[in-house]
Design a protein around this motif. Structure first.
Motif, PDB file in Angstrom:
ATOM      1  N   THR A 336       0.849  -1.197   0.000  1.00 27.01           N
ATOM      2  CA  THR A 336       0.000   0.000   0.000  1.00 27.01           C
ATOM      3  C   THR A 336       0.880   1.240   0.000  1.00 27.01           C
ATOM      4  OG1 THR A 336      -0.116   0.217   2.418  1.00 27.01           O
ATOM      5  CG2 THR A 336      -1.801  -1.143   1.345  1.00 27.01           C
ATOM      6  N   ASN A 337       0.342   2.327  -0.528  1.00 29.70           N
ATOM      7  CA  ASN A 337       0.939   3.648  -0.307  1.00 29.70           C
ATOM      8  C   ASN A 337      -0.184   4.655  -0.153  1.00 29.70           C
ATOM      9  OD1 ASN A 337       0.039   4.215  -2.887  1.00 29.70           O
ATOM     10  ND2 ASN A 337       2.064   4.231  -3.811  1.00 29.70           N
ATOM     11  N   GLY A 344      -5.300   6.022  -0.016  1.00 33.36           N
ATOM     12  CA  GLY A 344      -4.236   5.686  -0.944  1.00 33.36           C
ATOM     13  C   GLY A 344      -4.624   4.568  -1.882  1.00 33.36           C
ATOM     14  N   GLN A 345      -3.663   3.728  -2.217  1.00 30.73           N
ATOM     15  CA  GLN A 345      -3.928   2.617  -3.107  1.00 30.73           C
ATOM     16  C   GLN A 345      -3.341   1.331  -2.529  1.00 30.73           C
ATOM     17  OE1 GLN A 345      -2.014   2.937  -6.899  1.00 30.73           O
ATOM     18  NE2 GLN A 345      -0.061   3.607  -6.055  1.00 30.73           N
ATOM     19  N   MET A 346      -3.909   0.230  -2.966  1.00 31.94           N
ATOM     20  CA  MET A 346      -3.478  -1.088  -2.505  1.00 31.94           C
ATOM     21  C   MET A 346      -3.227  -1.975  -3.718  1.00 31.94           C
ATOM     22  SD  MET A 346      -5.834  -4.060  -0.848  1.00 31.94           S
ATOM     23  CE  MET A 346      -6.527  -4.389  -2.473  1.00 31.94           C
ATOM     24  N   LEU A 366     -10.119  -2.301   4.042  1.00 29.22           N
ATOM     25  CA  LEU A 366      -9.485  -1.011   3.804  1.00 29.22           C
ATOM     26  C   LEU A 366     -10.465   0.032   3.264  1.00 29.22           C
ATOM     27  CD1 LEU A 366      -6.139  -2.217   2.195  1.00 29.22           C
ATOM     28  CD2 LEU A 366      -6.465  -1.332   4.508  1.00 29.22           C
ATOM     29  N   ASP A 367     -11.762  -0.337   3.211  1.00 34.48           N
ATOM     30  CA  ASP A 367     -12.779   0.561   2.647  1.00 34.48           C
ATOM     31  C   ASP A 367     -12.373   0.993   1.247  1.00 34.48           C
ATOM     32  OD1 ASP A 367     -15.021   2.141   2.365  1.00 34.48           O
ATOM     33  OD2 ASP A 367     -14.178   3.860   3.450  1.00 34.48           O
ATOM     34  N   GLY A 368     -12.088  -0.008   0.428  1.00 35.75           N
ATOM     35  CA  GLY A 368     -11.583   0.276  -0.909  1.00 35.75           C
ATOM     36  C   GLY A 368     -12.565  -0.049  -2.009  1.00 35.75           C
ATOM     37  N   LYS A 369     -12.173   0.329  -3.201  1.00 37.18           N
ATOM     38  CA  LYS A 369     -12.950   0.033  -4.385  1.00 37.18           C
ATOM     39  C   LYS A 369     -11.988  -0.414  -5.476  1.00 37.18           C
ATOM     40  CE  LYS A 369     -16.431   1.902  -7.539  1.00 37.18           C
ATOM     41  NZ  LYS A 369     -17.257   3.099  -7.907  1.00 37.18           N
ATOM     42  N   ASN A 378      -5.941  -4.632  -7.659  1.00 37.64           N
ATOM     43  CA  ASN A 378      -5.692  -3.197  -7.488  1.00 37.64           C
ATOM     44  C   ASN A 378      -6.931  -2.527  -6.901  1.00 37.64           C
ATOM     45  OD1 ASN A 378      -3.000  -2.645  -9.075  1.00 37.64           O
ATOM     46  ND2 ASN A 378      -4.218  -3.996 -10.355  1.00 37.64           N
ATOM     47  N   ALA A 379      -6.719  -1.580  -6.016  1.00 39.06           N
ATOM     48  CA  ALA A 379      -7.854  -0.870  -5.428  1.00 39.06           C
ATOM     49  C   ALA A 379      -7.421   0.483  -4.890  1.00 39.06           C
ATOM     50  CB  ALA A 379      -8.476  -1.692  -4.308  1.00 39.06           C
ATOM     51  N   LYS A 380      -8.362   1.434  -4.933  1.00 37.39           N
ATOM     52  CA  LYS A 380      -8.199   2.690  -4.211  1.00 37.39           C
ATOM     53  C   LYS A 380      -8.843   2.508  -2.849  1.00 37.39           C
ATOM     54  CE  LYS A 380      -8.114   5.778  -8.206  1.00 37.39           C
ATOM     55  NZ  LYS A 380      -8.761   6.946  -8.877  1.00 37.39           N
TER      56      LYS A 380
END
Length: 404
Positions: A336-337, A344-346, A366-369, A378-380
């Motif tokens: 992640t960053n 960020g992104q994962m 991570l509450d991502g999409k 890949n996810a934000k």
């Protein structure tokens, strides 16, 4: 019907008898009067705001010859026949008068000078525009129209309003136009005349003299499919925009350590410095990624999964360089960053079976999409504080090592 506000656009208060006051389905109260000083929406001009015996009115609609004043709440405050003091929000009214009269003038001059008809117009809260029947308007044309309009303002050109009956032959004259007249208008008709420029039927409120417009300033031309929108400001809005621009200029003076004449050169220098700094940072990021990849490649025994997280910015260069240089194809990587906001992104990289089983769970934590396909996910993400929870999911998936 010609309302009191249309008879005298400068009248700020008026007393009139209530004809109907009733609650309406969905909430609110509708009030109608024998006459009103509050302008109902029409002709491209928004309705007035104001007060009825101190009760705030933010919407006035027109139904034929009747103006309906909309009040919030459920209580019926007035009775039929009761006299009520109406008061208009003058600052808003005068602003609308300036913009509307300014639009009439702008429309007339574009038509006279270049044959550009106005298809429609919009009175916005910050600026307004006319939609011209033209493919484009040049800078020279804008400057010419603006100059003519402002000279007419300096000349104190009179603006007159005359009321006609619907069957008056004068309304069929080529001189009297019908731009902007609502389809359901009934009864007497008002014709707004700018002396020596044009006469135009209109139901809106207007100034008495172009000097009351103070000034007209064009902002920009916005072109899109079948539209050519010329944005403009009139009167107090010109002063407001000037004040906003000057305030920004003062801030730039302090930030750039230089006056307005040097702003462009100083900003170019800042842009050049930023661009050079970005190049240096990208180089350092790549070198750091090589170091991190080398550390992982040297691990003995080889781990089944590896986590690496950075909070120094949402730049994908580091992760990309790391994955290109790491030489552990059997390892599952959780990378992640992000920044101080914990957004960020994962990126997950590993065997397709592992990605399919735990990718969505990690993304959700991570509450991502995002989505995964094959060996990459890949996810934000919006909650990098959940990294420990994600590492627990990964550890449970892979289970204890043989040494454990």
């Amino acid at each position: 019907m010609v309302f009191k506000c249309q008879e005298d656009s400068f009248l700020k208060e008026y007393t009139s008898k209530v004809t109907v006051c009733e609650k309406v389905a969905g909430g609110g109260v509708h009030v109608t009067f024998e006459d009103t000083v509050l302008f109902p929406e029409g002709g491209g001009q928004p309705s007035d705001h104001g007060w009825l015996n101190g009760l705030e009115v933010k919407t006035v609609t027109r139904k034929g010859a009747i103006a309906v004043h909309v009040l919030d709440g459920e209580e019926v405050p007035f009775q039929a026949g009761e006299e009520v003091r109406q008061k208009v929000n003058w600052e808003r009214r005068f602003d609308h008068m300036q913009q509307h009269s300014g639009q009439h003038l702008i429309t007339a001059i574009f038509d006279r000078e270049f044959g550009y008809n106005t298809k429609s117009w919009w009175l916005g809260t910050d600026d307004s525009y006319v939609d011209l029947d033209a493919k484009d308007v040049t800078k020279e044309q804008l400057e010419k129209v603006e100059s003519i309009c402002n000279q007419l303002i300096v000349d104190c050109t009179a603006v007159n309003v005359k009321v006609y009956q619907p069957d008056d032959p004068a309304l069929k004259s080529d001189v009297t136009r019908t731009r902007g007249l609502p389809e359901d208008v009934s009864g007497p008709l008002r014709v707004v005349t700018i002396d020596g420029i044009e006469s135009n039927m209109c139901c809106g409120t207007h100034v008495k003299n172009l000097a009351q417009l103070q000034a007209i300033k064009f902002l920009n031309v916005e072109k899109s499919k079948n539209k050519c929108l010329v944005h403009f400001l009139v009167g107090n809005r010109v002063l407001k925009k000037l004040s906003e621009c000057y305030d920004r200029e003062v801030q730039f003076n302090n930030l750039l350590n230089g006056g307005p004449q040097s702003h462009v050169d100083l900003i170019k220098k800042v842009q050049a410095s930023v661009k050079n700094f970005q190049k240096v940072c990208k180089k350092f990021t790549s070198e750091l990624a090589l170091v991190e990849a080398a550390k992982v490649n040297a691990l003995t025994p080889k781990p089944r999964f590896y986590s690496l997280h950075r909070l120094d910015g949402m730049d994908s260069d580091f992760i990309g360089a790391f994955l290109r240089n790491v030489s552990m194809p059997e390892c599952f990587f959780f990378l992640t960053n992000g920044d101080e906001t914990r957004k960020g992104q994962m990126i997950l990289q590993g065997k397709a079976d592992d990605i399919a089983k735990i990718g969505d769970a990690i993304c959700k934590a991570l509450d991502g999409k995002g989505s995964g396909k094959g060996t990459r996910y890949n996810a934000k993400v919006n909650n990098l504080k959940a990294i420990p929870e994600c590492e627990r999911i990964i550890a449970e998936h892979f289970g204890p090592t043989e040494e454990e």
